[in-house]
Scaffold this motif. Structure first.
Motif, PDB file in Angstrom:
ATOM      1  N   GLY A  18       0.816  -1.201   0.000  1.00 10.97           N
ATOM      2  CA  GLY A  18       0.000   0.000   0.000  1.00 10.97           C
ATOM      3  C   GLY A  18       0.858   1.261   0.000  1.00 10.97           C
ATOM      4  O   GLY A  18       2.068   1.217   0.245  1.00 10.97           O
ATOM      5  N   LEU A  19       0.235   2.383  -0.254  1.00 12.51           N
ATOM      6  CA  LEU A  19       0.930   3.663  -0.361  1.00 12.51           C
ATOM      7  C   LEU A  19       1.665   4.026   0.932  1.00 12.51           C
ATOM      8  O   LEU A  19       2.796   4.508   0.901  1.00 12.51           O
ATOM      9  CB  LEU A  19      -0.079   4.762  -0.731  1.00 12.51           C
ATOM     10  CG  LEU A  19       0.490   6.148  -1.009  1.00 12.51           C
ATOM     11  CD1 LEU A  19       1.472   6.095  -2.166  1.00 12.51           C
ATOM     12  CD2 LEU A  19      -0.628   7.134  -1.310  1.00 12.51           C
ATOM     13  N   VAL A  20       1.040   3.796   2.086  1.00 12.05           N
ATOM     14  CA  VAL A  20       1.679   4.138   3.364  1.00 12.05           C
ATOM     15  C   VAL A  20       2.922   3.283   3.572  1.00 12.05           C
ATOM     16  O   VAL A  20       3.994   3.792   3.938  1.00 12.05           O
ATOM     17  CB  VAL A  20       0.695   3.976   4.540  1.00 12.05           C
ATOM     18  CG1 VAL A  20       1.402   4.176   5.875  1.00 12.05           C
ATOM     19  CG2 VAL A  20      -0.468   4.962   4.405  1.00 12.05           C
ATOM     20  N   ALA A  21       2.807   1.975   3.342  1.00 11.32           N
ATOM     21  CA  ALA A  21       3.956   1.079   3.502  1.00 11.32           C
ATOM     22  C   ALA A  21       5.084   1.455   2.553  1.00 11.32           C
ATOM     23  O   ALA A  21       6.264   1.466   2.938  1.00 11.32           O
ATOM     24  CB  ALA A  21       3.528  -0.372   3.276  1.00 11.32           C
ATOM     25  N   ILE A  22       4.730   1.792   1.312  1.00  9.78           N
ATOM     26  CA  ILE A  22       5.745   2.194   0.330  1.00  9.78           C
ATOM     27  C   ILE A  22       6.422   3.495   0.755  1.00  9.78           C
ATOM     28  O   ILE A  22       7.653   3.610   0.716  1.00  9.78           O
ATOM     29  CB  ILE A  22       5.119   2.325  -1.070  1.00  9.78           C
ATOM     30  CG1 ILE A  22       4.739   0.931  -1.607  1.00  9.78           C
ATOM     31  CG2 ILE A  22       6.075   3.024  -2.044  1.00  9.78           C
ATOM     32  CD1 ILE A  22       3.944   0.963  -2.895  1.00  9.78           C
ATOM     33  N   GLY A  23       5.617   4.459   1.185  1.00  8.57           N
ATOM     34  CA  GLY A  23       6.180   5.734   1.635  1.00  8.57           C
ATOM     35  C   GLY A  23       7.115   5.554   2.824  1.00  8.57           C
ATOM     36  O   GLY A  23       8.217   6.124   2.852  1.00  8.57           O
ATOM     37  N   LEU A  24       6.704   4.757   3.812  1.00  8.18           N
ATOM     38  CA  LEU A  24       7.541   4.516   4.982  1.00  8.18           C
ATOM     39  C   LEU A  24       8.816   3.770   4.594  1.00  8.18           C
ATOM     40  O   LEU A  24       9.899   4.051   5.121  1.00  8.18           O
ATOM     41  CB  LEU A  24       6.765   3.731   6.043  1.00  8.18           C
ATOM     42  CG  LEU A  24       5.684   4.502   6.794  1.00  8.18           C
ATOM     43  CD1 LEU A  24       4.852   3.571   7.660  1.00  8.18           C
ATOM     44  CD2 LEU A  24       6.308   5.605   7.658  1.00  8.18           C
ATOM     45  N   HIS A  25       8.703   2.824   3.671  1.00  8.15           N
ATOM     46  CA  HIS A  25       9.875   2.064   3.225  1.00  8.15           C
ATOM     47  C   HIS A  25      10.929   2.978   2.627  1.00  8.15           C
ATOM     48  O   HIS A  25      12.100   2.945   3.009  1.00  8.15           O
ATOM     49  CB  HIS A  25       9.451   1.009   2.200  1.00  8.15           C
ATOM     50  CG  HIS A  25      10.613   0.322   1.540  1.00  8.15           C
ATOM     51  ND1 HIS A  25      11.207   0.805   0.399  1.00  8.15           N
ATOM     52  CD2 HIS A  25      11.294  -0.807   1.866  1.00  8.15           C
ATOM     53  CE1 HIS A  25      12.201   0.003   0.046  1.00  8.15           C
ATOM     54  NE2 HIS A  25      12.275  -0.986   0.909  1.00  8.15           N
ATOM     55  N   GLY A 183       8.944  -9.142 -11.358  1.00  9.62           N
ATOM     56  CA  GLY A 183       8.059  -8.064 -10.940  1.00  9.62           C
ATOM     57  C   GLY A 183       8.033  -7.814  -9.442  1.00  9.62           C
ATOM     58  O   GLY A 183       7.231  -7.009  -8.958  1.00  9.62           O
ATOM     59  N   LEU A 184       8.912  -8.457  -8.687  1.00  7.46           N
ATOM     60  CA  LEU A 184       8.873  -8.329  -7.232  1.00  7.46           C
ATOM     61  C   LEU A 184       9.188  -6.907  -6.775  1.00  7.46           C
ATOM     62  O   LEU A 184       8.543  -6.383  -5.860  1.00  7.46           O
ATOM     63  CB  LEU A 184       9.850  -9.324  -6.599  1.00  7.46           C
ATOM     64  CG  LEU A 184       9.548  -9.759  -5.172  1.00  7.46           C
ATOM     65  CD1 LEU A 184       8.181 -10.423  -5.078  1.00  7.46           C
ATOM     66  CD2 LEU A 184      10.627 -10.700  -4.664  1.00  7.46           C
ATOM     67  N   LEU A 185      10.144  -6.261  -7.419  1.00  4.47           N
ATOM     68  CA  LEU A 185      10.512  -4.898  -7.034  1.00  4.47           C
ATOM     69  C   LEU A 185       9.360  -3.930  -7.265  1.00  4.47           C
ATOM     70  O   LEU A 185       9.178  -2.971  -6.511  1.00  4.47           O
ATOM     71  CB  LEU A 185      11.753  -4.445  -7.817  1.00  4.47           C
ATOM     72  CG  LEU A 185      12.286  -3.042  -7.519  1.00  4.47           C
ATOM     73  CD1 LEU A 185      12.686  -2.898  -6.061  1.00  4.47           C
ATOM     74  CD2 LEU A 185      13.463  -2.724  -8.416  1.00  4.47           C
ATOM     75  N   ALA A 186       8.543  -4.178  -8.283  1.00  3.85           N
ATOM     76  CA  ALA A 186       7.428  -3.281  -8.606  1.00  3.85           C
ATOM     77  C   ALA A 186       6.401  -3.215  -7.462  1.00  3.85           C
ATOM     78  O   ALA A 186       5.656  -2.247  -7.361  1.00  3.85           O
ATOM     79  CB  ALA A 186       6.746  -3.739  -9.896  1.00  3.85           C
ATOM     80  N   PRO A 190       6.752   3.274  -5.952  1.00  9.20           N
ATOM     81  CA  PRO A 190       5.660   4.216  -5.650  1.00  9.20           C
ATOM     82  C   PRO A 190       4.582   4.353  -6.725  1.00  9.20           C
ATOM     83  O   PRO A 190       3.426   4.565  -6.399  1.00  9.20           O
ATOM     84  CB  PRO A 190       6.388   5.561  -5.475  1.00  9.20           C
ATOM     85  CG  PRO A 190       7.784   5.187  -5.114  1.00  9.20           C
ATOM     86  CD  PRO A 190       8.066   3.894  -5.841  1.00  9.20           C
ATOM     87  N   SER A 191       4.912   4.239  -8.003  1.00 12.93           N
ATOM     88  CA  SER A 191       3.905   4.483  -9.049  1.00 12.93           C
ATOM     89  C   SER A 191       2.782   3.456  -8.966  1.00 12.93           C
ATOM     90  O   SER A 191       3.012   2.264  -8.875  1.00 12.93           O
ATOM     91  CB  SER A 191       4.550   4.448 -10.426  1.00 12.93           C
ATOM     92  OG  SER A 191       5.110   3.187 -10.669  1.00 12.93           O
ATOM     93  N   GLY A 192       1.567   3.956  -8.958  1.00 10.72           N
ATOM     94  CA  GLY A 192       0.395   3.086  -8.946  1.00 10.72           C
ATOM     95  C   GLY A 192       0.021   2.519  -7.602  1.00 10.72           C
ATOM     96  O   GLY A 192      -0.826   1.659  -7.496  1.00 10.72           O
ATOM     97  N   ALA A 193       0.654   3.032  -6.524  1.00 15.51           N
ATOM     98  CA  ALA A 193       0.375   2.494  -5.186  1.00 15.51           C
ATOM     99  C   ALA A 193      -0.958   3.000  -4.660  1.00 15.51           C
ATOM    100  O   ALA A 193      -1.428   4.077  -5.020  1.00 15.51           O
ATOM    101  CB  ALA A 193       1.483   2.888  -4.231  1.00 15.51           C
TER     102      ALA A 193
END
Length: 195
Positions: A18-25, A183-186, A190-193
């Protein structure tokens, strides 16, 4: 009611974070890399006002990494990360699956341990941590110069271990992206999260 096109797992398409997890990462990744680079640079400087200023910035960044890690762990409890896709699991030998989980666990542990050990050292050495120069944080230990000297090398040991694990994590992610092309890195891009 019409479902979102990404509400359910699609065969062959890895589930995204999700967007929050991606942002925090990515925020935590940037903070850790800056913290490691700053720590390596400042320890080679001669004693000076500049070095003292960088040590304070290093302590602030360490406190931020500690807070971000706690926030990220709390978010993982609320929103479980997506499982590894079946096709990735099938392609990964058992030792790689164990290494995958071990490295993630150790990264979290060290993102907590490195700043805590640094904070403990600073407290024992008699140098309080004042976040952003405004918010005094409590000392973790009473002033004890002998204890500070005993703790000091552990801050470096844990920091170098963290740096090695970050390198392993980045290397594995790039292998999945460029070699395995699975596709694991995708999943963490951030794009499309979504939130």
């Amino acid at each position: 009611m019409r479902s979102h096109p990404h509400s359910f797992p699609v065969p062959g398409v890895p589930q995204r974070y999700g967007l929050v997890a991606i942002g925090l990462h990515w925020l935590l990744a940037a903070a850790v890399l800056c913290l490691l680079a700053l720590g390596w640079y400042m320890t080679g400087l001669p004693f000076s006002p500049q070095r003292l200023k960088l040590y304070n910035w290093h302590k602030w960044a360490g406190t931020a990494v500690l807070g971000l890690t706690a926030l990220r762990l709390a978010w993982r409890l609320v929103r479980r990360p997506p499982p590894l896709p079946p096709q990735v699991l099938r392609a990964m030998p058992a030792w790689q699956q164990r290494a995958h989980h071990a490295v993630h666990g150790l990264l979290y542990a060290l993102c907590l341990a490195v700043p805590l050990v640094g904070w403990a050292y600073s407290s024992a050495a008699g140098f309080p941590v004042v976040f952003l120069g405004l918010l005094p944080l409590p000392d973790l230990l009473p002033v004890n110069k002998a204890l500070a000297e005993a703790i000091k090398p552990w801050h470096a040991i844990t920091a170098y271990t963290l740096a090695a694990l970050v390198a392993a994590h980045v290397g594995a992610a790039l292998k999945h992206h460029w070699v395995d092309r699975d596709g694991l890195l995708a999943r963490m891009w951030p794009s499309g999260a979504r939130a």
